[in-house]
Structures are given as C-alpha cells and as structure tokens.
Design an enzyme around this catalytic site. Structure first.
Site, short mmCIF file in Angstrom:
data_model
loop_
_atom_site.label_atom_id
_atom_site.label_comp_id
_atom_site.label_asym_id
_atom_site.label_seq_id
_atom_site.Cartn_x
_atom_site.Cartn_y
_atom_site.Cartn_z
N HIS A 122 0.83 -1.21 0.00
CA HIS A 122 0.00 0.00 0.00
C HIS A 122 0.86 1.25 0.00
CE1 HIS A 122 0.57 -0.67 4.45
NE2 HIS A 122 0.73 0.66 4.45
N HIS B 13 4.11 7.29 3.38
CA HIS B 13 5.04 6.15 3.32
C HIS B 13 4.62 5.19 2.22
CE1 HIS B 13 1.89 4.48 6.08
NE2 HIS B 13 2.18 3.33 5.48
N GLU C 63 7.85 1.28 4.88
CA GLU C 63 7.32 0.29 5.81
C GLU C 63 7.54 -1.09 5.19
OE1 GLU C 63 3.10 0.61 6.53
OE2 GLU C 63 3.09 -0.99 8.04
#
Lengths: 141, 141
Positions: free
Chosen positions: A7, A80, A131
């Site tokens: 994502h 992110h 991440e």
C-alpha cells in the site's frame, strides 16, 4: 527481498474528507471502514484497488506521529510506501546489516493488516519512509 | 473510475544511486534500464514489483519540473501516485466536472508507458500529486 507494493500510506487531516475524495471524485468502489490503531497513534481506512491499496491515515490522540507531518503538509500527502517481505525479522536484520536505520526500538509491531511491520528511516531510503510488512498469510488482509 | 495503482513516482537526484538502493539494499530483482522523457524533463527507470512499480525519476535538463521538488527534498522522496483509468479523456472531463484542476493545458501527453496521461493538482487531491494514465493495451507495459 521486497515483494508486493502492499500500500501507499496517505496522511490526511480528515479520513471522512479523503473518503469523499477517493469515492466521489476518483471513483474508487471499495473502501473499508475507519478504525483506530491507538498504539500507533493513527486512524486507518483502506481504499482497495484491484492490485494494491491506499492507506488513509489520520492522527489519533495528541502524541500522534502524524502531527508534525500535517503541520508541514496541512492538506495531507504521501506519507510512506509499504512493501511486503516474507519474514519481518530476517528483513530487519538484513536492513541493519546493510546500514539502514530502523525506527523505534526495531521490534516489529502489529500493523493495520494484523501482521508485524517495521519502518525504515527515510534518510537511508532515498527520502522515502519505507514500511516493511510480513506478507499476510492466507485469510488475512 | 480509478483502477490499478500503476506506480508510485519517486523523485531522486540520482537514478544510479536509487537503483543501488532498490537492488542491493531492498533486494528488488527486476529493474529496467534508465531512459529519457525529454519533453517531460525527466529520466525514468522502473523498479518492477509483482503487482506494481516504483517509477524512479531524475531531472532531465535545466527546465525539469523536478528541480523545485529536489530543492525542497534533496534526498528525493515520494513525488506522485499513478492510477489507471479506462479512457483518459473521459477521466479528464470527469475530474474537471467535479472541480479538480488538471495541470498544464489539460491535453493528455504520452507518458513513460507509451500511453496518454494527465496530472491532477495536489490541492484538489488531498495534497497528493495524482497521475491518471490510460490502461495500457495488451502488449504494452
């Protein structure tokens, strides 16, 4: 090592406003419910696309790590990028061995998908907050 | 309306350095060759992930639209998100009808995938620079 682009995290001052944007303007047809991740200081809502997701995140509580970001970017913005990895501890140790700084203690935390995640410092990632999350097992999302 | 998350555009002062980062540190195994898009003022290089791509972009020429971004973000950073749409002109007219500003003249240009693209102003997209690209036909990438 990195697998899917799980994502893109998009910070917003209002998940409700962002849901209206993605649903009514951009025409996304699958958007989840808003939920809280208190230990991470964020509200979360996923916009589901056929191959990936936009993770809308809004500050939760006074100590939210998003507060500084939204002071600099009052309208919100890209926060992110999340890549999947097969094993979070192997990935963390590999990042460290290569000189990349892991945020916080480095102990993986349970993220919005219910699997362990770490964040790698943008200074070592070309200015991008990265991440890494362990690929959800069958049945997770 | 929006379909797949085609790619995340990541600005960098050096595609070579970013390729080393994605290949040697993050362990991406499929990275294309760098090529120029002179009319858009960028060098481009795709990092291919199983479901999507990172589009590395570096300024090309003195008038590159990336120059201001890199002055603010010298290490680089997340620059835009690209969603696929079925028809670029329908998408553009729909965005305009909903009050979103299209960058430039609004005439679609041919992007890095060889298909027409437009960019929607971040002020109307929750602070995110949104690229819309017509879904490549079979055989394109």
């Amino acid at each position: 090592m990195i697998g899917k682009l799980n994502h893109v995290g998009v910070a917003t001052p209002s998940i409700e406003d962002s849901v209206r944007l993605y649903r009514d303007v951009l025409g996304a047809t699958s958007i989840g419910e808003k939920f809280a991740l208190p230990e991470q200081g964020v509200w979360v809502c996923f916009v589901n696309l056929p191959n990936s997701q936009i993770e809308l995140i809004e500050p939760y509580g006074d100590a939210s790590p998003l507060k500084g970001f939204l002071e600099k970017n009052p309208k919100g913005g890209q926060h992110h990028v999340c890549f999947e990895v097969a094993d979070i501890l192997v990935a963390r140790d590999d990042m460290r061995a290569k000189g990349a700084a892991i945020l916080g203690t480095g102990e993986p935390r349970i993220g919005a998908h219910g699997v362990p995640v770490i964040f790698v410092h943008p200074k070592d990632m070309g200015g991008v907050l990265v991440e890494l999350m362990e690929t959800p097992k069958e049945g997770h999302h």
